[in-house]
Design a protein around this motif. Structure first.
Motif, PDB file in Angstrom:
ATOM      1  N   ILE A   2      -7.802 -10.641  -4.968  1.00  0.00           N
ATOM      2  CA  ILE A   2      -8.349 -11.607  -4.011  1.00  0.00           C
ATOM      3  C   ILE A   2      -9.869 -11.477  -3.948  1.00  0.00           C
ATOM      4  N   ASP A  16       4.309  -9.556   6.453  1.00  0.00           N
ATOM      5  CA  ASP A  16       4.874  -9.199   7.775  1.00  0.00           C
ATOM      6  C   ASP A  16       5.595 -10.421   8.340  1.00  0.00           C
ATOM      7  N   GLY A  53       1.521  -6.705  -1.044  1.00  0.00           N
ATOM      8  CA  GLY A  53       0.678  -6.755  -2.248  1.00  0.00           C
ATOM      9  C   GLY A  53      -0.152  -5.501  -2.492  1.00  0.00           C
ATOM     10  N   GLY A 110       5.821 -12.903  -0.932  1.00  0.00           N
ATOM     11  CA  GLY A 110       5.280 -13.915  -0.030  1.00  0.00           C
ATOM     12  C   GLY A 110       5.862 -15.288  -0.295  1.00  0.00           C
ATOM     13  N   VAL A 111       5.617 -16.206   0.630  1.00  0.00           N
ATOM     14  CA  VAL A 111       6.134 -17.566   0.465  1.00  0.00           C
ATOM     15  C   VAL A 111       5.077 -18.669   0.577  1.00  0.00           C
ATOM     16  N   ALA A 112       4.118 -18.502   1.489  1.00  0.00           N
ATOM     17  CA  ALA A 112       3.171 -19.609   1.728  1.00  0.00           C
ATOM     18  C   ALA A 112       1.822 -19.055   2.176  1.00  0.00           C
ATOM     19  N   PRO A 113       0.716 -19.769   1.844  1.00  0.00           N
ATOM     20  CA  PRO A 113      -0.616 -19.302   2.256  1.00  0.00           C
ATOM     21  C   PRO A 113      -0.771 -19.220   3.777  1.00  0.00           C
ATOM     22  N   SER A 170       0.815  -1.214   0.000  1.00  0.00           N
ATOM     23  CA  SER A 170       0.000   0.000   0.000  1.00  0.00           C
ATOM     24  C   SER A 170       0.852   1.269   0.000  1.00  0.00           C
ATOM     25  N   THR A 182       0.906 -13.151   6.012  1.00  0.00           N
ATOM     26  CA  THR A 182       1.151 -11.997   5.141  1.00  0.00           C
ATOM     27  C   THR A 182       2.668 -11.779   5.069  1.00  0.00           C
ATOM     28  N   ARG A 189      -5.456  -6.986  -2.965  1.00  0.00           N
ATOM     29  CA  ARG A 189      -6.824  -7.000  -2.407  1.00  0.00           C
ATOM     30  C   ARG A 189      -7.864  -7.120  -3.522  1.00  0.00           C
TER      31      ARG A 189
HETATM   32  P1  UTP Z   1       0.394  -8.600   2.158  1.00  0.00           P
HETATM   33  O1  UTP Z   1       1.538  -8.954   2.989  1.00  0.00           O
HETATM   34  O2  UTP Z   1       0.513  -7.426   1.271  1.00  0.00           O
HETATM   35  O3  UTP Z   1      -0.888  -8.524   3.055  1.00  0.00           O
HETATM   36  O4  UTP Z   1       0.020  -9.830   1.267  1.00  0.00           O
HETATM   37  P2  UTP Z   1      -1.691  -7.308   3.672  1.00  0.00           P
HETATM   38  O5  UTP Z   1      -1.670  -7.415   5.145  1.00  0.00           O
HETATM   39  O6  UTP Z   1      -2.996  -7.285   2.971  1.00  0.00           O
HETATM   40  O7  UTP Z   1      -0.843  -6.055   3.198  1.00  0.00           O
HETATM   41  P3  UTP Z   1      -0.634  -4.600   3.761  1.00  0.00           P
HETATM   42  O8  UTP Z   1       0.394  -4.753   4.877  1.00  0.00           O
HETATM   43  O9  UTP Z   1      -1.978  -4.143   4.245  1.00  0.00           O
HETATM   44  O10 UTP Z   1      -0.112  -3.856   2.559  1.00  0.00           O
HETATM   45  C1  UTP Z   1      -1.117  -9.808   0.401  1.00  0.00           C
HETATM   46  C2  UTP Z   1      -1.833 -11.119   0.476  1.00  0.00           C
HETATM   47  O11 UTP Z   1      -1.016 -12.171  -0.067  1.00  0.00           O
HETATM   48  C3  UTP Z   1      -1.213 -13.379   0.654  1.00  0.00           C
HETATM   49  C4  UTP Z   1      -2.288 -13.086   1.703  1.00  0.00           C
HETATM   50  O12 UTP Z   1      -3.553 -13.409   1.138  1.00  0.00           O
HETATM   51  C5  UTP Z   1      -2.168 -11.574   1.888  1.00  0.00           C
HETATM   52  O13 UTP Z   1      -3.350 -10.990   2.367  1.00  0.00           O
HETATM   53  N1  UTP Z   1       0.079 -13.839   1.229  1.00  0.00           N
HETATM   54  C6  UTP Z   1       1.159 -13.016   1.305  1.00  0.00           C
HETATM   55  C7  UTP Z   1       0.190 -15.148   1.648  1.00  0.00           C
HETATM   56  O14 UTP Z   1      -0.762 -15.927   1.617  1.00  0.00           O
HETATM   57  N2  UTP Z   1       1.389 -15.600   2.109  1.00  0.00           N
HETATM   58  C8  UTP Z   1       2.497 -14.808   2.181  1.00  0.00           C
HETATM   59  O15 UTP Z   1       3.586 -15.310   2.592  1.00  0.00           O
HETATM   60  C9  UTP Z   1       2.355 -13.483   1.785  1.00  0.00           C
END
Ligand code: UTP
Length: 226
Positions: A51, A119, A43, A111-114, A10, A117, A48
């Motif tokens: 998804i 973080d 992402g 990202g790496v795995a479902p 974002s 996030t 968003r």
């Molecule tokens: P983000 O890390 O951007 O999630 O990953 P977020 O919390 O929506 O982002 P900010 O911090 O508000 O910008 C986007 C999406 O990618 C998938 C999740 O669905 C996440 O919501 N994701 C990402 C995973 O499944 N695994 C990961 O390791 C990283």
């Protein structure tokens, strides 16, 4: 020293402005002049949007996560393009690959795995590569006592121990639709490895430079709370 910088989608691809992405790249290059840098990109709204469409089409949450991961990697690719030869040219898809690429001044991954996030990715990566600092540049100003969007009395906390971070994130995170500053898994990993972490508003790329020097208006997580 080694640093891991998590840049929320974002803030990185806000308005999809190339000059803005270029500024983040400049800041990262400056840090990479004296530190080993790993960056994890989020992402943002694009993830968003994808998804939400996938969900409406009947995709389950794991499938939606895979789509989100693809977008985080796309954002990593655009930052790599802006970094040029300073960055490892590929987007690592796991932590080992990221570490193996560390002969480059900067390694950028998504990202790496479902089920999590970016973080959490940045916290695990920080633990894995023995980073000295984890900087989480996000669209919020730091960690508050409660969700500031729901509770106008919420106060920003300048300093927290990892245990206090976990307690707050759990309290905010369990309410549906609430905005936790970082995900619960990330908080648990930060607690496990005790990494010095700063969560701050990264909307201005310069804030990353300031944060690395310790000058920031966010929240600092340190085992030795002073
Ligand atoms: P983000 O890390 O951007 O999630 O990953 P977020 O919390 O929506 O982002 P900010 O911090 O508000 O910008 C986007 C999406 O990618 C998938 C999740 O669905 C996440 O919501 N994701 C990402 C995973 O499944 N695994 C990961 O390791 C990283």
């Amino acid at each position: 020293m080694t640093v891991v910088i998590s840049i929320g989608g974002s803030v990185l691809v806000k308005d999809f402005d190339y000059e803005r992405i270029g500024k983040y790249a400049e800041v990262i290059k400056q840090i990479a002049a004296h530190d080993n840098v790993f960056v994890v990109t989020g992402g943002g709204n694009v993830a968003r949007d994808y998804i939400s469409v996938a969900r409406k089409l009947g995709a389950n949450e794991v499938s939606c996560d895979f789509i989100g991961i693809e977008v985080t990697r796309l954002n990593a690719s655009i930052l790599i393009a802006a970094l040029g030869s300073t960055a490892y040219p590929e987007v690592p898809t796991n932590y080992r690959e990221a570490e193996n690429a560390s002969s480059f001044p900067v390694v950028v991954m998504g990202g790496v795995a479902p089920g999590q996030t970016t973080d959490a990715v940045s916290a695990v990566l920080a633990e894995y590569v023995h980073a000295k600092k984890l900087l989480i540049a996000t669209s919020v100003d730091g960690v508050y006592t409660a969700d500031p969007k729901r509770n106008p009395q919420a106060k920003k906390l300048p300093r927290l121990t990892p245990g206090e971070l976990v307690d707050i994130v759990m309290k905010i995170g369990i309410k549906a639709g609430s905005n936790s500053p970082i995900d619960a898994l990330a908080a648990k990993i930060i607690e496990r490895c005790g990494i010095h972490t700063i969560i701050f508003n990264g909307s201005n790329p310069e804030n990353i430079l300031e944060a690395i020097k310790g000058a920031h208006n966010g929240t600092e997580i340190n085992s030795q709370k002073t």
